[in-house]
Enzyme design. Structure first.
Site, PDB file in Angstrom:
ATOM      1  CE  LYS A  72      34.184  12.811  -2.843  1.00  0.00           C
ATOM      2  NZ  LYS A  72      33.745  13.286  -1.466  1.00  0.00           N
ATOM      3  CD  GLN A 116      30.578  12.502   0.066  1.00  0.00           C
ATOM      4  OE1 GLN A 116      31.476  12.206  -0.057  1.00  0.00           O
ATOM      5  NE2 GLN A 116      29.791  13.725  -0.719  1.00  0.00           N
ATOM      6  CG  ASP A 139      36.930  15.119   3.068  1.00  0.00           C
ATOM      7  OD1 ASP A 139      37.020  15.569   1.971  1.00  0.00           O
ATOM      8  OD2 ASP A 139      36.001  14.295   3.364  1.00  0.00           O
TER       9      ASP A 139
HETATM   10  N1  GUN Z   1      30.034  16.350   0.632  1.00  0.00           N
HETATM   11  C1  GUN Z   1      30.075  17.414  -0.473  1.00  0.00           C
HETATM   12  N2  GUN Z   1      31.485  17.691  -0.873  1.00  0.00           N
HETATM   13  C2  GUN Z   1      32.147  16.767   0.049  1.00  0.00           C
HETATM   14  C3  GUN Z   1      33.569  16.767   0.237  1.00  0.00           C
HETATM   15  O1  GUN Z   1      34.375  17.295  -0.488  1.00  0.00           O
HETATM   16  N3  GUN Z   1      33.837  15.774   1.142  1.00  0.00           N
HETATM   17  C4  GUN Z   1      32.872  15.025   1.822  1.00  0.00           C
HETATM   18  N4  GUN Z   1      33.540  14.276   2.864  1.00  0.00           N
HETATM   19  N5  GUN Z   1      31.612  15.481   1.922  1.00  0.00           N
HETATM   20  C5  GUN Z   1      31.151  16.226   0.761  1.00  0.00           C
END
Ligand code: GUN
Length: 302
Positions: A72, A116, A139
């Site tokens: 990311k 996350q 998100d």
């Molecule tokens: N953990 C696995 N996929 C994601 C996601 O798309 N966003 C977040 N915040 N955590 C994750």
């Protein structure tokens, strides 16, 4: 070449099968999206505007989470979006994490906040998600944003379902009336995925771990989205000829190989379109995160 020898489960007899699925290439589409976003960001910066900014919070050292967060942050770099890193120890308390979110909520220079998941056991993820200001919830996990999607007024949409929809729209200009099966009913993927497909006019079935007749449901589905996290859960024989398959699962096998939730080799002989794992839905999730960050920036700049 036309093959007659395959007799799928639950069919009444031999079928004529000539299908070899085309790949829904999430990697290259995501790269195009990120390039376009960079051009938009560069145009903003050229006029002296503030740089769109995403705060990324990682608690602990879970190896998979560290890789996702690194991807990311790299995508932010490619889009010229500023990313602020908050890497916290696994001993972080909920009070400490909520205090950081409060600080980022109040910071006018921060457009998006991403925490996350998963979080260490001492922290309740729902409390954390609800603490993020909904207009910084890039998100799309906050109940406010899921609720807006449910009433067909989406603002910030959950990134994985949004990425799947972007991919599906490249091959289904009009989804009205199609049977869509979502396997998995999680808050972050399965449920908003169903809402997205419903909004496009699909007839949506959401299956969960208790569903008894999954093969029958799958054989009726024009679109199958699988988000369970179990390697090869959906058998290739369950896929309807000509269907479109989006595989959200990313599973590591004991031998180290990565595979999805769908038995790819057989499914790709039956589907018309299928996402690979890796290189399908995963990169689209990241592209959607950046799209949401730009949208949040526009909300804050309005
Ligand atoms: N953990 C696995 N996929 C994601 C996601 O798309 N966003 C977040 N915040 N955590 C994750």
């Amino acid at each position: 070449m036309v093959l007659f020898e395959k007799i799928p489960l639950y069919s009444s007899g031999p079928v004529c099968s000539a299908m070899t699925a085309q790949i829904l290439d999430g990697k290259s589409l995501s790269e195009r999206i990120v390039d376009e976003l960079r051009q938009r960001v560069d145009a903003l910066c050229a006029t002296g505007k503030r740089v769109p900014t995403l705060a990324v919070i990682l608690v602990g050292t879970d190896p998979a989470s560290s890789i996702y967060v690194r991807n990311k942050r790299r995508a932010c770099e490619r889009a010229n979006v500023r990313s602020l890193s908050h890497d916290l120890p696994s001993s972080t308390t909920q009070v400490e994490l909520l205090a950081l979110i409060d600080q980022l909520n109040a910071d006018a220079g921060v457009d998006g906040i991403l925490v996350q998941m998963p979080l260490p056991a001492q922290i309740d993820p729902e409390t954390v998600i609800e603490r993020i200001n909904p207009d910084k919830d890039v998100d799309g996990f906050h109940p406010y944003n899921i609720g807006r999607l449910a009433v067909r007024m989406p603002t910030l949409r959950s990134c994985t379902p949004m990425g799947v929809m972007t991919l599906l729209k490249t091959v289904h200009a009009d989804m009205r009336g199609l049977n869509a099966l979502v396997v998995g009913a999680s808050n972050h993927v399965g449920r908003p995925m169903g809402l997205e497909l419903l909004m496009e006019g699909c007839t949506v079935t959401t299956a969960n771990s208790q569903t008894r007749n999954l093969p029958v449901l799958a054989l009726q589905a024009d679109i199958v989205v699988v988000a369970v996290g179990r390697p090869n859960l959906v058998k290739g024989e369950w896929i309807k000829e000509g269907a479109t398959v989006a595989d959200v699962g990313i599973n590591r096998l004991p031998d180290g190989r990565i595979c999805g939730d769908v038995e790819f080799a057989v499914a790709s002989e039956r589907a018309a379109w299928i996402t690979p794992v890796p290189g399908g839905v995963g990169p689209m999730t990241v592209a959607s995160l950046l799209q949401n960050t730009l949208q949040a920036y526009e909300i804050h700049s309005a």
